[in-house]
Design an enzyme around this catalytic site. Sequence first.
Site, mmCIF file in Angstrom:
data_model
loop_
_atom_site.group_PDB
_atom_site.id
_atom_site.type_symbol
_atom_site.label_atom_id
_atom_site.label_comp_id
_atom_site.label_asym_id
_atom_site.label_seq_id
_atom_site.Cartn_x
_atom_site.Cartn_y
_atom_site.Cartn_z
ATOM 1 N N LYS A 184 -0.898 7.193 -23.151
ATOM 2 C CA LYS A 184 -0.395 7.487 -24.498
ATOM 3 C C LYS A 184 1.090 7.114 -24.547
ATOM 4 O O LYS A 184 1.433 5.974 -24.827
ATOM 5 C CB LYS A 184 -0.613 8.964 -24.855
ATOM 6 C CG LYS A 184 -2.063 9.335 -25.174
ATOM 7 C CD LYS A 184 -2.881 9.602 -23.942
ATOM 8 C CE LYS A 184 -4.206 10.257 -24.252
ATOM 9 N NZ LYS A 184 -5.035 10.418 -23.043
ATOM 10 N N ALA B 272 1.107 14.342 -22.421
ATOM 11 C CA ALA B 272 0.645 13.001 -22.764
ATOM 12 C C ALA B 272 1.433 12.397 -23.925
ATOM 13 O O ALA B 272 1.669 11.188 -23.955
ATOM 14 C CB ALA B 272 -0.844 13.037 -23.111
ATOM 15 N N HIS C 202 -19.895 14.888 -26.008
ATOM 16 C CA HIS C 202 -19.575 13.939 -27.062
ATOM 17 C C HIS C 202 -19.443 12.510 -26.539
ATOM 18 O O HIS C 202 -19.577 11.561 -27.303
ATOM 19 C CB HIS C 202 -18.293 14.349 -27.788
ATOM 20 C CG HIS C 202 -17.106 14.555 -26.895
ATOM 21 N ND1 HIS C 202 -17.070 15.541 -25.947
ATOM 22 C CD2 HIS C 202 -15.920 13.901 -26.791
ATOM 23 C CE1 HIS C 202 -15.918 15.498 -25.303
ATOM 24 N NE2 HIS C 202 -15.205 14.509 -25.786
ATOM 25 N N ASP D 99 1.052 19.762 -20.681
ATOM 26 C CA ASP D 99 0.194 18.584 -20.784
ATOM 27 C C ASP D 99 0.992 17.627 -21.652
ATOM 28 O O ASP D 99 1.009 17.730 -22.871
ATOM 29 C CB ASP D 99 -1.146 18.953 -21.421
ATOM 30 C CG ASP D 99 -2.060 17.739 -21.612
ATOM 31 O OD1 ASP D 99 -1.580 16.594 -21.478
ATOM 32 O OD2 ASP D 99 -3.245 17.927 -21.915
ATOM 33 N N TYR E 21 0.827 -1.215 0.000
ATOM 34 C CA TYR E 21 0.000 0.000 0.000
ATOM 35 C C TYR E 21 0.859 1.262 0.000
ATOM 36 O O TYR E 21 0.546 2.225 -0.685
ATOM 37 C CB TYR E 21 -0.920 -0.014 1.227
ATOM 38 C CG TYR E 21 -1.915 1.116 1.251
ATOM 39 C CD1 TYR E 21 -3.178 0.972 0.685
ATOM 40 C CD2 TYR E 21 -1.603 2.332 1.852
ATOM 41 C CE1 TYR E 21 -4.094 2.018 0.701
ATOM 42 C CE2 TYR E 21 -2.502 3.380 1.872
ATOM 43 C CZ TYR E 21 -3.753 3.221 1.297
ATOM 44 O OH TYR E 21 -4.659 4.256 1.313
ATOM 45 N N PHE F 287 -7.553 20.381 -24.429
ATOM 46 C CA PHE F 287 -8.332 19.261 -24.954
ATOM 47 C C PHE F 287 -9.603 19.113 -24.118
ATOM 48 O O PHE F 287 -9.848 19.880 -23.191
ATOM 49 C CB PHE F 287 -7.505 17.973 -24.979
ATOM 50 C CG PHE F 287 -8.050 16.956 -25.946
ATOM 51 C CD1 PHE F 287 -8.173 17.269 -27.294
ATOM 52 C CD2 PHE F 287 -8.471 15.712 -25.513
ATOM 53 C CE1 PHE F 287 -8.695 16.343 -28.188
ATOM 54 C CE2 PHE F 287 -8.992 14.777 -26.399
ATOM 55 C CZ PHE F 287 -9.109 15.099 -27.739
ATOM 56 N N ASP F 288 -10.437 18.119 -24.442
ATOM 57 C CA ASP F 288 -11.795 18.081 -23.899
ATOM 58 C C ASP F 288 -11.847 17.989 -22.378
ATOM 59 O O ASP F 288 -12.482 18.817 -21.714
ATOM 60 C CB ASP F 288 -12.611 16.962 -24.554
ATOM 61 C CG ASP F 288 -11.941 15.588 -24.503
ATOM 62 O OD1 ASP F 288 -10.858 15.458 -23.915
ATOM 63 O OD2 ASP F 288 -12.527 14.637 -25.067
#
Length: 449
Positions: free
Chosen positions: A248, A207, A440, A205, A71, A123-124
Amino acid sequence: MPSFIEPFRIKSVEPIPFLSRAEREQALRASGHNLFRIDADQVTVDLLTDSGTGAMSAAQWSALLGGDESYAGARSFRRFERVVTELTGYPEVIPVHQGRAAERILFSCLLGPDLISVSNTHFDTTRANVEALGARVVDLPDLTSEFGGDLDVAALSELLAGGAAVGCVVLTVTNNAGGGQPVSIANARAVREVCDAHGVPLLLDAARFAENAYLIVERDPAYHGVSPREVAREMFELADGCCASLKKDGIANIGGMIALHDKELAARCRDQLIISEGYSTYGGLAGRDLDALAQGLLEVTDVDYLRYRAESARWFADELAKAGLPVLRPTGCHAVYVDAAELLPHLTLQELPANALACALYAEGGVRTSDLGTLCFGRVDPAGGPDVPAPRELLRFALPRRVYTRNHLEYVAETAAAVVARAASIPGMRIVEQPAMLRHFTSRLEPLA
């Protein structure tokens, strides 16, 4: 023949489904003409996203077996922490279960009502996490940049000089909503200077940091011959920290991270992490996932792998263009983008050309793609008028990492050619049910008569 081959051998396979046309049309109706709502076992070639859909390497599968499920303080976390720090230079490493968790936690510590997040393009989920805090997004893409993904430095300077309450600036690398285009080192350096002048934190960001780095090596003569890992490290050094979905460029099926220089900010992020995700050394992930991510972050900057990603995307773009689709150029690495509005000029933007084209491709051949047009990035008019359309009506053909062969993608191109042949008869769409945010994902639509 393409000028590349996959730099790997396929060791494990899984079957893919082939539905009849009638079955696909029934699946569309049942899903409300929203491809997110279609079950995966009804999809023949799935190019919806490159997030968490890649194939792991033998070394990653081996790493899973060595995962430490303790843990607190698991050795799997220490390996992950070491790999991330060596890659980024950030000493504060916080694992989370995926990118949107990283966004939610980090932004909750930086933003609030009346503050602004500035980006080349949010992004979204990034946009949704900012707006959920009562803050506002401002997108400042540099549409004149040769790199395609850069942020407009002059516009940022003007915004900050005017006294705007900017809580953070976020460079999305690569710029997913902008056609998967990279951010240049020169642009990141210029943005850094403006942020320093106004005391605003700069975040990445990250990714698709490795693909961004490889495209820099390809496109910037100053970086020819430099390793993608060195370029990525330089990009990270220009920022105060990052958040990232590692589904990604971590080449794994789950996972994300926050990585920072600021110890006090990291402590506040860990407080939020423990409330909602888990203890700070596992962050909602199994130890085996942290080991797989650590290995993936080592593999992803391999030059042969990145060359294959870039060359296969370019080849696929050529095939889709031959089929008659208006492809955005130059291509990036993770996807090929198509201008649905150009292909379907008989539809208004409020008739959702990207969604209409996505449904036509699925009905024709079971190919699933992703609408990055008005359904995703449009804005509902609070006065009840027509939706404010997205800046571009794009359909994205995302390329999962190490999953599909040339034959699969040739099948997609053949499907596209059949759809192009009847493009003038493709009907528009209207939304019949939608949530308040991220519509979406769960909206239901129907074709216009």
